[in-house]
Scaffold this motif. Structure first.
Motif, PDB file in Angstrom:
ATOM      1  N   TYR A  50      17.339 -19.785  20.460  1.00 42.31           N
ATOM      2  CA  TYR A  50      16.565 -19.035  21.002  1.00 42.31           C
ATOM      3  C   TYR A  50      15.164 -18.939  20.332  1.00 42.31           C
ATOM      4  O   TYR A  50      14.133 -18.416  21.084  1.00 42.31           O
ATOM      5  N   ASN A  62      29.896 -25.081  26.212  1.00 43.06           N
ATOM      6  CA  ASN A  62      30.015 -23.809  25.750  1.00 43.06           C
ATOM      7  C   ASN A  62      30.627 -22.763  26.896  1.00 43.06           C
ATOM      8  O   ASN A  62      31.200 -21.792  26.636  1.00 43.06           O
ATOM      9  N   ILE A  65      23.575 -28.332  19.808  1.00 42.80           N
ATOM     10  CA  ILE A  65      23.081 -27.538  21.086  1.00 42.80           C
ATOM     11  C   ILE A  65      21.909 -28.320  21.350  1.00 42.80           C
ATOM     12  O   ILE A  65      20.705 -28.511  20.644  1.00 42.80           O
ATOM     13  N   LEU A 111      22.861 -20.884  17.818  1.00 42.31           N
ATOM     14  CA  LEU A 111      22.565 -20.185  19.145  1.00 42.31           C
ATOM     15  C   LEU A 111      21.189 -19.353  18.828  1.00 42.31           C
ATOM     16  O   LEU A 111      20.106 -19.305  19.552  1.00 42.31           O
ATOM     17  N   LYS A 141      23.052 -21.201  33.318  1.00 43.92           N
ATOM     18  CA  LYS A 141      23.582 -20.136  32.554  1.00 43.92           C
ATOM     19  C   LYS A 141      23.122 -19.707  31.390  1.00 43.92           C
ATOM     20  O   LYS A 141      23.044 -18.735  30.878  1.00 43.92           O
ATOM     21  N   GLU A 142      22.795 -20.822  30.731  1.00 44.13           N
ATOM     22  CA  GLU A 142      22.388 -20.932  29.189  1.00 44.13           C
ATOM     23  C   GLU A 142      21.231 -19.999  28.991  1.00 44.13           C
ATOM     24  O   GLU A 142      20.990 -19.301  27.918  1.00 44.13           O
ATOM     25  N   LYS A 143      20.022 -20.218  29.780  1.00 49.18           N
ATOM     26  CA  LYS A 143      18.820 -19.471  29.418  1.00 49.18           C
ATOM     27  C   LYS A 143      18.320 -18.230  30.263  1.00 49.18           C
ATOM     28  O   LYS A 143      17.442 -17.937  30.163  1.00 49.18           O
ATOM     29  N   LEU A 195      27.060 -28.816  29.250  1.00 49.89           N
ATOM     30  CA  LEU A 195      27.103 -27.762  28.313  1.00 49.89           C
ATOM     31  C   LEU A 195      28.330 -27.154  28.392  1.00 49.89           C
ATOM     32  O   LEU A 195      28.732 -26.396  29.333  1.00 49.89           O
ATOM     33  N   GLN A 253      18.628 -28.294  23.262  1.00 46.70           N
ATOM     34  CA  GLN A 253      17.434 -27.249  23.697  1.00 46.70           C
ATOM     35  C   GLN A 253      16.448 -28.031  24.348  1.00 46.70           C
ATOM     36  O   GLN A 253      16.245 -29.358  24.224  1.00 46.70           O
ATOM     37  N   SER A 303      22.447 -27.194  31.095  1.00 47.09           N
ATOM     38  CA  SER A 303      22.130 -25.784  31.075  1.00 47.09           C
ATOM     39  C   SER A 303      23.291 -25.007  31.670  1.00 47.09           C
ATOM     40  O   SER A 303      23.047 -23.559  32.001  1.00 47.09           O
ATOM     41  N   GLY A 304      24.333 -25.443  31.959  1.00 45.33           N
ATOM     42  CA  GLY A 304      25.450 -24.614  32.634  1.00 45.33           C
ATOM     43  C   GLY A 304      25.246 -24.476  34.251  1.00 45.33           C
ATOM     44  O   GLY A 304      25.895 -23.665  34.866  1.00 45.33           O
TER      45      GLY A 304
END
Length: 483
Positions: free
Chosen positions: A398, A36, A336, A394, A419-421, A34, A338, A77-78
Motif C-alpha cells: 500500500y 488472500n 503480493i 501488505l 476487492k484488494e484496492k 488473489l 502489486q 485483485s479479487g
C-alpha cells in the motif's frame, strides 16, 4: 442462502449439467488469482449461450440475488471473488470464435475465448490481436474486457479498450443490449469505453467484436543489461524523449531475473537491471531505430546489449518476462503482486523509493513492469509462516501505491481495483469523484447485484443520499500516518 425454489429455477435456466452446488466443486470458484480473499458461492452456473445468461440474470434480478461473472479466474485483485449469498456465472463454456472478418480487421468472439487463441486463429493470414497480458495463454477476452487488460505491447498498440468495437451485454435487469458498433468511431456516447474496465459491475458480456491489426514487416527485440535498475529506467525515459515509440519496453530487476532463469532458462545476463525493447514496423525504419536505442543504452551504462537473431531467440526472451510472476514462487514462499502507474520520468526516483521502503520493512521486492507506460508490478516477497510478515508485506504494497498517486500516477494500470484496492481508491479520488462514478454504476445496476461491494471504498446504495462520511485511514492519511 439460496432456496430450493431458486436452485430449481437456476437448474431450469441452465440445465442439469450447467449447475454446480456441491461444496467440493464450489471451492474451485471461491477466489481468483488473489488467494488472500475467499468466499464460497451458493452456486455456480456455466451457460453456453447469451439466452442462458439472460435467464440466470433475470432470476437474480427478480430475487435480488448478487452475481459475479467469471472468466478464467486469473485476475489479481479479487475482482472475481464471489459475493456472499450469491452465485458465480462462469463463462468458460462460451468459448467460440464466432466470426473472422479480416477484410474489415475484426474478429467476433464469446467471452470465454482465451486471449492467445485469437492471434493463433489469424496469424497465418498475417494479423494479430495486440493486447497481450502475461497470462494470455490462459486468460479470457471477457476477463480482459472487465479489467481493461494491457500487456507488454500496450505501449504502442493500446489497452483492451482500444481494440473493442462492440459488446453484447446482459444488463443486471436481464435485458440484452449492444454497446458500440462494428463500425469505427460510432456517433454518440462511448458506451463500450464505459463498460470496458468496469470489472463486472455493469453487466455480463456475451459477445465481443475485436479490432485486430496487421503484423508488421519486421520485429526486432533487444536485451540490455545495466548495473542498476535506475539506469534501465532512465534509458526508458531517454528513448521516449528521443521521439521513438517501441512496441514494448519492459524492465526486470535482479530478483525477477533470478526467478525467471530458474523457471524457464531464458539465458538472461546476471545484472541489477534488465531492459527489453521491442521495435516493429518497416525494415529500414526498425534498423535505424535499433541503432539509436543501442546508443542510448550505452550512454546509460549498459554493459551487455543483445539483439535476438531469430524468432526462437525472441520467443525465449519474452518467455522469461511473461513467466516472471509465477516464477517468483521459486524464490519466495509467498508474494503480493502489486499494480501501480507512474509518469515515465518518475521511474528512477520511484525505484529508489521502493528500495528504501523495502529495506525499512525488512522485505524484498522483485520489480517487473511495463516500463514504457510506467505500469509497475512490484512483487513484495514474504513468508506467511513468519508471524507478522504478511501484514508488513501488505503495508509495504500500500505504501508503494500511495507513492504512485503522490507522484502523479494511479493505483492500478491493468489489474483493476476489485476487492484488494478498494480502500486505496479513496486515496486517489475524492468523495465527490466517487459519488459521480457511483451514478454511472446505478444507471446500469440500481439494485447493486452485479459484482456488488467491489471497486468502491465502502458499500453504497443507489438510493443513498450523499452525506457525512468517515473515510478509512487508507483513503486519506499520508504514508507516515498509517505506517
Amino acid at each position: 442462502m439460496l432456496t430450493a425454489s431458486q436452485i430449481a429455477g437456476l437448474r431450469a435456466a441452465i440445465g442439469v449439467d450447467g449447475l454446480i452446488t456441491g461444496p467440493s466443486q464450489l471451492q474451485t470458484y471461491e477466489c481468483d488469482g488473489l488467494t488472500n480473499f475467499r468466499v464460497m458461492p451458493e452456486a455456480v452456473v456455466l451457460p453456453r449461450s447469451a439466452a442462458q445468461v439472460q435467464a440466470v440474470v433475470r432470476l437474480c434480478a427478480r430475487d435480488k440475488i448478487p452475481f459475479v461473472s467469471r472468466g478464467a479466474g486469473t485476475g489479481l485483485s479479487g475482482g472475481a471473488l464471489p459475493a456472499a449469498g450469491g452465485i458465480v456465472i462462469s463463462l468458460a463454456r462460451m468459448n467460440r470464435i464466432l466470426n473472422v472478418d479480416l477484410a474489415n480487421r475484426q474478429v467476433v468472439v464469446e467471452p470465454g475465448v482465451i486471449n492467445a487463441h485469437v492471434t493463433q486463429r489469424i496469424s497465418e493470414q498475417g494479423y494479430f490481436y495486440a493486447p497481450d497480458p502475461s497470462s494470455q495463454s490462459v486468460c479470457t477476452i471477457g476477463g480482459n474486457v472487465a479489467e481493461n487488460s494491457g500487456g507488454a505491447h500496450c505501449l504502442k498498440y493500446g489497452f483492451t479498450v482500444t481494440h473493442v468495437l462492440a459488446i453484447d451485454v446482459v444488463l443486471p435487469s436481464g435485458e440484452l443490449v449492444q454497446l458500440g458498433s462494428p463500425t469505427l468511431d460510432t456517433p454518440g456516447y462511448d458506451l463500450p469505453g464505459i463498460f470496458v474496465g468496469s470489472e463486472g459491475t455493469l453487466g455480463v458480456a456475451t459477445k465481443i467484436t475485436l479490432r485486430v491489426v496487421k503484423r508488421p514487416e519486421v520485429v526486432q527485440t533487444l536485451l540490455a543489461a545495466f548495473d542498476s535498475i535506475q539506469a534501465a529506467g532512465q534509458t526508458v525515459s531517454d528513448i521516449i524523449a528521443a521521439r521513438m515509440l517501441p512496441s514494448a519496453m519492459e524492465i526486470m530487476d535482479a530478483l525477477a531475473i533470478e526467478a525467471a532463469e530458474a523457471a524457464v532458462h531464458a539465458r538472461y545476463p546476471v545484472c541489477k537491471g534488465l531492459l527489453l525493447v521491442e521495435l516493429d514496423g518497416p525494415c529500414s525504419e526498425v534498423d535505424a531505430l535499433m541503432l539509436a536505442v543501442q546508443r542510448l543504452c550505452r550512454n546509460n551504462g549498459a554493459w551487455e546489449i543483445r539483439v535476438a537473431q531469430s524468432e526462437q531467440e525472441r520467443v525465449l526472451v519474452w518467455k522469461g518476462r511473461k513467466a516472471a510472476f509465477a516464477a517468483v514462487g521459486r524464490i519466495s514462499p509467498n508474494y503480493i503482486v502489486q499494480d501501480g502507474v507512474i509518469p515515465r520520468t518518475a521511474l528512477p526516483h520511484l525505484l529508489d523509493e521502493i528500495d528504501r521502503l523495502a529495506g525499512a520493512a525488512g522485505l524484498r521486492v522483485a520489480n517487473v513492469f511495463h516500463a514504457g507506460d510506467g505500469n509497475l508490478h512490484p512483487l513484495v516477497l514474504y513468508d506467511q509462516a513468519v508471524q507478522g510478515q504478511e501484514e508488513k508485506a501488505l503495508e509495504l504494497s500500500y505504501r508503494i501505491l500511495h507513492l504512485c498517486v503522490d507522484n502523479g500516477g494511479s493505483i492500478t494500470g491493468e489489474h483493476g481495483v476489485g476487492k484488494e484496492k478498494q480502500e486505496v481508491l479513496g486515496y486517489m479520488f475524492s468523495e465527490p469523484d466517487l459519488a459521480t462514478m457511483q451514478l454511472v454504476r446505478c444507471a446500469f445496476d440500481p439494485e447493486n447485484i452485479a459484482n456488488p461491494d467491489k471497486v468502491f471504498p465502502r458499500p453504497r446504495l443507489c438510493a443513498e443520499k450523499p452525506g457525512p462520511y468517515t473515510p478509512h485511514p487508507l483513503e486519506t492519511a499520508g504514508i507516515a500516518e498509517i505506517f
